[in-house]
Design an enzyme around this catalytic site. Sequence first.
Site, PDB file in Angstrom:
ATOM      1  N   ARG A  69      37.518  48.118 -43.359  1.00 51.69           N
ATOM      2  CA  ARG A  69      37.321  47.043 -42.375  1.00 51.69           C
ATOM      3  C   ARG A  69      38.248  45.856 -42.623  1.00 51.69           C
ATOM      4  NH1 ARG A  69      32.011  49.416 -42.769  1.00 51.69           N
ATOM      5  NH2 ARG A  69      31.592  48.121 -44.614  1.00 51.69           N
ATOM      6  N   GLU A 106      26.572  49.814 -57.653  1.00 54.22           N
ATOM      7  CA  GLU A 106      25.182  49.779 -58.094  1.00 54.22           C
ATOM      8  C   GLU A 106      24.903  50.974 -59.009  1.00 54.22           C
ATOM      9  OE1 GLU A 106      20.726  49.238 -56.092  1.00 54.22           O
ATOM     10  OE2 GLU A 106      22.420  49.928 -54.876  1.00 54.22           O
TER      11      GLU A 106
END
Lengths: 182, 201
Positions: A69, A106
């Site tokens: 993006r 994560e």
Amino acid sequence: MSAYRDKDPRIHGIQSKIRVVPNFPKPGIMFQDITTLLLDPKAFKDTVDLFVERYKGKNISVVAGIEARGFIFGPPIALEIGAKFVPLRKPKKLPGKVISEEYELEYGRDCLEMHVGAVEPGERALVVDDLIATGGTLCAAMNLLERVGAEVVECACVIELPDLKGRERLNGKPLYVLVESH
Amino acid sequence: MFAGDQNGLQGDPRLKAISEAIRVVPHFPKPGIMFQDITTLLLDHKAFKDTVDIFVDRYRDMAISVVAGVEARGFMFGPSIALAIGAKFVPLRKPRKLPGEVISEAYVLEYGTDCLEMHVGAVQPGERALVIDDLVATGGTLSAAIRLLERVGAEVVECACVVGLREVKGHHRLNGKPLYILVEPRQQTNCSAPSGIISSL
């Protein structure tokens, strides 16, 4: 710094075009979807203009955009301010010789790559992505640029999630965002 | 059709500069492929701007309301064109990247299949659309892109690529849609590449 706080009149229109998609990519995440912003030519133009107004005339020669993006916002900014555009990509996408920077997710690790020779020592660079969350990806991007001797002038994102404190992971580098989402 | 075949762009020096700014990387992603690397074009501000300007000059008066860019290199060219002609930009993405409801179109690879997705509601019936990618090779991805847009009732006006062969699978059109290409692929690595770029040889 945030244009949101400066209350530029274009900000409200931009913020209203960002769609929040609950539970994507997994339960509990409220995903900030910028694709709806891209469907509004005026709001998309305002987004790019806000960045261009900030960075034009600041002697920035590199705009580095983070896959994928960051590739949507970075090139229009680069073209307007007279800079080159450098894509920072996931592994094995760039065809030439690359340098790689690992960063933590994560669960597990990922990697960002940049072409060798794309950026010269001493160049002033901007890093662009649609959103900053934990700051891990932006931090990896800055490291890549600094490793080749560039100066990262600022990181620029459309959206910040301030609760995730990504700003603190930027090694003191300034961050400029248009909207915040709590 | 090639930009250089057209009145006004024949012999245009911008096209030569654009072609020379593209780096050829041999044997990527596998032996025998001469990869056309447009990242070196993006490093040349004038050539990158000229690339966008040539597309904008062609499309600004065609009443195009949608520019659909194919992930990921179509994202590098599409948005600037969309902004200049006042169209919306619609990203066409690999599976599971778009967060909202999508429609999917499968297409054939050399080995196996892949899939392109578009958000439901991004494009309305009757809209006139441009599809953009950096390069057309077999035309499989562009064909899938055309089908996605047509499935929601849009009219694909043209497919635009920076690099492509004169004929794709022996045709000058793709799914019956015209192809507009700026330059042909080069087979030689570029010895006059911008300084600092290391040839992969």
